[in-house]
Motif scaffolding. Structure first.
Motif, PDB file in Angstrom:
ATOM      1  N   GLU A  79       0.878  -1.166   0.000  1.00 34.75           N
ATOM      2  CA  GLU A  79       0.000   0.000   0.000  1.00 34.75           C
ATOM      3  C   GLU A  79       0.918   1.218   0.000  1.00 34.75           C
ATOM      4  N   ASN A  80       1.102   1.801  -1.176  1.00 36.01           N
ATOM      5  CA  ASN A  80       2.129   2.821  -1.353  1.00 36.01           C
ATOM      6  C   ASN A  80       1.718   4.186  -0.813  1.00 36.01           C
ATOM      7  N   VAL A  81       0.476   4.568  -1.044  1.00 35.12           N
ATOM      8  CA  VAL A  81      -0.026   5.864  -0.592  1.00 35.12           C
ATOM      9  C   VAL A  81      -1.451   5.671  -0.063  1.00 35.12           C
ATOM     10  N   LYS A  82      -1.736   6.258   1.077  1.00 36.41           N
ATOM     11  CA  LYS A  82      -3.098   6.240   1.604  1.00 36.41           C
ATOM     12  C   LYS A  82      -3.372   7.596   2.245  1.00 36.41           C
ATOM     13  N   ALA A  83      -4.085   8.438   1.525  1.00 35.75           N
ATOM     14  CA  ALA A  83      -4.436   9.772   2.000  1.00 35.75           C
ATOM     15  C   ALA A  83      -5.956   9.864   2.119  1.00 35.75           C
ATOM     16  N   SER A  84      -6.445  11.063   2.424  1.00 41.02           N
ATOM     17  CA  SER A  84      -7.880  11.220   2.651  1.00 41.02           C
ATOM     18  C   SER A  84      -8.699  10.911   1.399  1.00 41.02           C
ATOM     19  N   LYS A  85      -8.219  11.347   0.225  1.00 44.62           N
ATOM     20  CA  LYS A  85      -8.950  11.094  -1.006  1.00 44.62           C
ATOM     21  C   LYS A  85      -8.207  10.198  -1.999  1.00 44.62           C
ATOM     22  N   PHE A  86      -6.877  10.147  -1.857  1.00 45.23           N
ATOM     23  CA  PHE A  86      -6.076   9.424  -2.848  1.00 45.23           C
ATOM     24  C   PHE A  86      -5.417   8.207  -2.214  1.00 45.23           C
ATOM     25  N   SER A  87      -5.392   7.111  -2.957  1.00 44.64           N
ATOM     26  CA  SER A  87      -4.676   5.918  -2.504  1.00 44.64           C
ATOM     27  C   SER A  87      -4.041   5.228  -3.711  1.00 44.64           C
ATOM     28  N   TRP A  88      -2.963   4.501  -3.441  1.00 43.97           N
ATOM     29  CA  TRP A  88      -2.258   3.752  -4.482  1.00 43.97           C
ATOM     30  C   TRP A  88      -1.749   2.452  -3.871  1.00 43.97           C
ATOM     31  N   SER A  89      -2.186   1.340  -4.418  1.00 43.38           N
ATOM     32  CA  SER A  89      -1.740   0.032  -3.951  1.00 43.38           C
ATOM     33  C   SER A  89      -1.192  -0.769  -5.127  1.00 43.38           C
ATOM     34  N   SER A  90      -0.291  -1.694  -4.827  1.00 43.92           N
ATOM     35  CA  SER A  90       0.366  -2.473  -5.875  1.00 43.92           C
ATOM     36  C   SER A  90       0.473  -3.931  -5.456  1.00 43.92           C
ATOM     37  N   SER A  91       0.572  -4.796  -6.443  1.00 45.41           N
ATOM     38  CA  SER A  91       0.911  -6.202  -6.211  1.00 45.41           C
ATOM     39  C   SER A  91       1.899  -6.630  -7.274  1.00 45.41           C
ATOM     40  N   PHE A  92       2.862  -7.451  -6.862  1.00 45.27           N
ATOM     41  CA  PHE A  92       3.957  -7.844  -7.746  1.00 45.27           C
ATOM     42  C   PHE A  92       4.229  -9.331  -7.549  1.00 45.27           C
ATOM     43  N   SER A  93       4.424 -10.029  -8.633  1.00 45.98           N
ATOM     44  CA  SER A  93       4.836 -11.436  -8.534  1.00 45.98           C
ATOM     45  C   SER A  93       5.952 -11.697  -9.538  1.00 45.98           C
ATOM     46  N   PHE A  94       6.893 -12.505  -9.133  1.00 45.59           N
ATOM     47  CA  PHE A  94       8.070 -12.818  -9.947  1.00 45.59           C
ATOM     48  C   PHE A  94       8.353 -14.311  -9.845  1.00 45.59           C
ATOM     49  N   ALA A  95       8.675 -14.918 -10.965  1.00 38.86           N
ATOM     50  CA  ALA A  95       9.003 -16.347 -10.965  1.00 38.86           C
ATOM     51  C   ALA A  95      10.208 -16.592 -11.861  1.00 38.86           C
ATOM     52  N   TYR A  96      11.095 -17.473 -11.390  1.00 36.97           N
ATOM     53  CA  TYR A  96      12.264 -17.898 -12.157  1.00 36.97           C
ATOM     54  C   TYR A  96      12.218 -19.414 -12.276  1.00 36.97           C
ATOM     55  N   ASN A  97      12.397 -19.893 -13.483  1.00 37.12           N
ATOM     56  CA  ASN A  97      12.354 -21.337 -13.705  1.00 37.12           C
ATOM     57  C   ASN A  97      13.493 -21.755 -14.634  1.00 37.12           C
ATOM     58  N   LYS A  98      14.178 -22.807 -14.259  1.00 40.69           N
ATOM     59  CA  LYS A  98      15.266 -23.311 -15.094  1.00 40.69           C
ATOM     60  C   LYS A  98      15.251 -24.832 -15.059  1.00 40.69           C
ATOM     61  N   HIS A 113      16.856 -21.140 -26.132  1.00 41.44           N
ATOM     62  CA  HIS A 113      15.843 -22.155 -25.857  1.00 41.44           C
ATOM     63  C   HIS A 113      14.458 -21.532 -25.930  1.00 41.44           C
ATOM     64  N   GLY A 114      13.473 -22.391 -26.111  1.00 41.50           N
ATOM     65  CA  GLY A 114      12.103 -21.913 -26.236  1.00 41.50           C
ATOM     66  C   GLY A 114      11.150 -22.678 -25.340  1.00 41.50           C
ATOM     67  N   LYS A 115       9.855 -22.536 -25.632  1.00 39.79           N
ATOM     68  CA  LYS A 115       8.722 -23.173 -24.959  1.00 39.79           C
ATOM     69  C   LYS A 115       8.438 -22.571 -23.592  1.00 39.79           C
ATOM     70  N   PHE A 116       9.474 -22.434 -22.734  1.00 41.56           N
ATOM     71  CA  PHE A 116       9.267 -21.858 -21.411  1.00 41.56           C
ATOM     72  C   PHE A 116      10.265 -20.721 -21.192  1.00 41.56           C
ATOM     73  N   PRO A 117       9.807 -19.551 -20.703  1.00 40.66           N
ATOM     74  CA  PRO A 117      10.735 -18.453 -20.418  1.00 40.66           C
ATOM     75  C   PRO A 117      11.486 -18.705 -19.118  1.00 40.66           C
ATOM     76  N   ASP A 118      12.613 -18.032 -18.965  1.00 39.18           N
ATOM     77  CA  ASP A 118      13.361 -18.104 -17.709  1.00 39.18           C
ATOM     78  C   ASP A 118      12.680 -17.296 -16.614  1.00 39.18           C
ATOM     79  N   PHE A 119      12.138 -16.136 -16.975  1.00 38.95           N
ATOM     80  CA  PHE A 119      11.572 -15.222 -15.984  1.00 38.95           C
ATOM     81  C   PHE A 119      10.152 -14.811 -16.390  1.00 38.95           C
TER      82      PHE A 119
END
Length: 270
Positions: A13-32, A110-116
């Motif tokens: 939850e990056n910003v939480k003010a009386s009228k304005f708010s900003w929230s984020s979600s992030f996901s990261f995956a690495y596969n080898k 290589h193909g079919k599956f990405p690294d990240f």
């Protein structure tokens, strides 16, 4: 085969003010994945043997591409081997014997599956107005895209709008319009990496308490959204995420573009 991966998710939850708010979600995956064992030492030289006919190599990705390595475009004034011309693709001499042959082939990706893979979602709210932006990305993979070859058996001229080599436009990426890739039948590999703005939604919550005509509603929300707004990529086909190998200059019927969808929604409750 050995496979390892990492997956991380984070919500803030990056910003939480009386009228304005900003929230984020992030996901990261690495596969080898990596081939660690195949058929043993068949030829008796003390080293476990690869299976190049299947593109399987000890220590490499199971979906590796084993091919000649792209090394630019022959330019006017270069030392050009017999049978080749300015504007032809130059292949890398990995064996160092000043000739190109089967021993020069190597792992080109290589193909079919990405690294990240990662996704990044943001929600901005100001009063009754909210904006949702979702992005996703995949990195670390390639695929053959032989439609780059502009001329050859079965197709008189290519339809791609790319920066083909000419004497006035000395591209070091794409061959001349006369290049037919005759002889070694190597493929042209293109990165499938991409960053996509996958969803944008603008919503407004109508304050029904101030409008007697809407007093029967406890909430009323209008949303305008666009899916697949834009994709940043070097892939030359319609969609890098769902692409398949194109190993013929005639293309493939299995490739379809990702549609851009506009929608307007109304969410109401009584």
């Amino acid at each position: 085969m050995f496979n390892k991966g990492i997956e991380v998710s984070l919500s803030t939850e990056n910003v939480k003010a009386s009228k304005f708010s900003w929230s984020s979600s992030f996901s990261f995956a690495y596969n080898k994945n990596e081939i660690i064992h195949l058929f043993g030492d068949i030829d008796g030289d003390g080293i476990e043997d690869d299976a190049p006919e299947n593109n399987w190599f000890i220590g490499e990705h199971i979906n590796a591409y084993f091919d000649y390595e792209f090394d630019g475009i022959y330019q006017e004034g270069d030392e050009i081997p017999s049978g080749h011309f300015p504007g032809d693709i130059r292949l890398k001499d990995n064996s160092g014997n000043d000739t190109i042959g089967v021993n020069d082939r190597t792992i080109v990706g290589h193909g079919k599956f990405p690294d990240f893979t990662f996704t990044f979602n943001n929600t901005f709210s100001y009063g009754n107005l909210s904006l949702y932006i979702s992005m996703n990305s995949m990195f670390g993979w390639v695929a053959p895209f032989d439609l780059v070859y502009p001329h050859g058996p079965g197709i008189p001229m290519n339809f791609l709008d790319v920066d083909y080599w000419t004497p006035e436009n000395r591209s070091n990426t794409y061959p001349s319009l006369l290049y037919s890739n005759a002889g070694r039948d190597n493929h042209y590999y293109v990165s499938r990496d991409f960053l996509r703005i996958s969803n944008v939604a603008l919503s407004y919550n109508l304050n029904t308490s101030n409008l007697p005509i809407l007093s029967g509603f406890s909430s009323l929300r209008f949303t305008f959204s666009i899916k697949n707004l834009y994709t940043f990529t070097k892939w030359l086909g319609p969609d890098p995420e769902n692409a398949k190998d194109i190993t013929t200059i005639k293309g493939s019927r299995d490739h379809f573009p990702m549609p851009r969808i506009y929608s307007l929604g109304i969410n109401m409750s009584f």
